[in-house]
Design an enzyme around this catalytic site. Sequence first.
Site, PDB file in Angstrom:
ATOM      1  N   HIS A  46     -25.248 -22.653 -32.161  1.00 32.36           N
ATOM      2  CA  HIS A  46     -25.311 -22.993 -30.728  1.00 32.36           C
ATOM      3  C   HIS A  46     -26.418 -24.003 -30.411  1.00 32.36           C
ATOM      4  CE1 HIS A  46     -23.276 -18.877 -29.741  1.00 32.36           C
ATOM      5  NE2 HIS A  46     -22.466 -19.718 -30.365  1.00 32.36           N
TER       6      HIS A  46
ATOM      7  N   PHE B 295     -24.028 -14.488 -35.089  1.00 26.73           N
ATOM      8  CA  PHE B 295     -25.030 -15.420 -35.625  1.00 26.73           C
ATOM      9  C   PHE B 295     -25.223 -16.697 -34.798  1.00 26.73           C
ATOM     10  CE2 PHE B 295     -22.577 -13.537 -39.274  1.00 26.73           C
ATOM     11  CZ  PHE B 295     -23.361 -12.396 -39.345  1.00 26.73           C
ATOM     12  N   CYS B 296     -25.106 -16.594 -33.481  1.00 25.58           N
ATOM     13  CA  CYS B 296     -25.279 -17.784 -32.620  1.00 25.58           C
ATOM     14  C   CYS B 296     -24.368 -18.922 -33.064  1.00 25.58           C
ATOM     15  CB  CYS B 296     -26.730 -18.258 -32.585  1.00 25.58           C
ATOM     16  SG  CYS B 296     -27.845 -17.032 -31.909  1.00 25.58           S
ATOM     17  N   ALA B 297     -23.206 -18.559 -33.606  1.00 24.30           N
ATOM     18  CA  ALA B 297     -22.206 -19.566 -33.979  1.00 24.30           C
ATOM     19  C   ALA B 297     -20.850 -18.926 -33.668  1.00 24.30           C
ATOM     20  CB  ALA B 297     -22.331 -19.940 -35.445  1.00 24.30           C
TER      21      ALA B 297
END
Length: 480
Positions: A150, A397-399
């Site tokens: 992100h 995982f911020c993805a």
Amino acid sequence: MSAHPSPATTLLSALPQTSSGGTPIVRQPCAEICGPLAVLGTDVQVPLASGEKVGYAALDYAASSPALQRVWDDVAAYAPYYGSVHRGAGYLSQLSTDLFEQSRRTVGEFLDLREGDQVVFTRATTDSLNLLAAAVPAGTRVFAFETEHHASLLPWAHAGLDVTYLRAPRSRAEAVAALDAALAEAPEGPKLLCVTGASNVTGELWPVAELTGTAHRHGARVVLDAAQLAPHHRVSVRELDVDWIAFSGHKIYAPFGAGVLAGRADWLDEAEPYLAGGGATRTVAREADGSVAVQWHTGPARHEAGSPNVIGAYAIASACRALTEAGFDALEARERQLVARLTAGLAGIPQVKVLNLFGADSARVGVLSFVVRGWNSSHFSAALSAEYGIGVRDGLFCAHPLVRTLLGDEDVAPSECGAPEPSLPGERSLNAIRVSFGAGTPDEHVDRFLTAVRELVTDGAAWNYRNEGGRCVADSRREG
Ligand SMILES: Cc1ncc(COP(=O)(O)O)c(C=O)c1O
């Protein structure tokens, strides 16, 4: 300054072995015997649900790596000499200023920057990429694969730029072809590609040099998100030919709150300062009409308003020196061994599905994500911690777009406890487990992890777990 011996020559050459003023600087004994890449925390004992204690197996380097002993010692050695940067007449202020600027040069050498490139100290990769997003010329079109973290995916639209999001490629060649096609159709004007060097989800290496070559052929510039690459591989900005690079201190064994944006000066010097305040200004004057006229610095100072984080910058420079001294060849070879051990072990557990974008054999750094059929990842990760003393990460995982693509139609078991990442309306909630490692990881941590996965899959957890404020905690020992 001339009345004193130059802080640059006395302190910088003397630290950390001796002080400039006669005070001995005490170094931890480990720094002398453990080598440049010894990490802190290898002897930390943590409690299991049973009350027993075991050595902590830190397998979450991709989130934040442990500190290098060398970094810790260097910071401790400098701490008594700490002073303000760029704003004090005293000896320690001059010394700290020199140390800060020397750290900038060390980072520049570590990254193999070109003549004229600059190093801006930031808080971390997220900050670096937001800084660049705020600095690119108006009208710049940004290209980013939807697979980005992100921090590389979101700053561009947030800064009001037009973004073309490229679909998740299933091979490196497809990534290059997709970029080529998208750039061929792009309208005239400034363009920027933001690409990761190594995925924070799969650990897979991206074809940075090929993507950069393609971008440049179409007149687009490139920023490399090296948050997961720089801790594992030598990165040469000159050889990769990327225009900027960003990385974080806390992922490169230097957890003191600093990060880096480095690369071409022109767009940065032409942009409005990232933050308005002291240190970024050359002059500030009241005008006759009552307004305030400001002349801003060019160079790194333009985007470093406020008192700089000299300890954070020095810690990053210390890590850069330690990694260079140790040599990336040895680090990479060691990681390849551990990755091979891990992937071979997981391949023998049929319930485990490893997540890959480019195929099972694709080259990766020491980062790997997976799901276990029949298990919710939060529950599984909690059991790894409570029953084996192993620290991994679970989630998206911020993805989020990448993990959703990778999990596709995977069935994620309902959780005994813990909270999978929330889903968008109409989407299933999903999560995965990530294991990651680097300098200082012993074979035993990977072996213990593989044993734990096998036992959990075969015998189930030995404890019941309950949800406590979204966290999965061991509650009572299972009967039988
Ligand atoms: C690939 C990648 N980019 C960017 C970031 C953001 O880094 P930071 O949280 O240090 O700003 C991360 C953090 O996990 C990452 O893995």
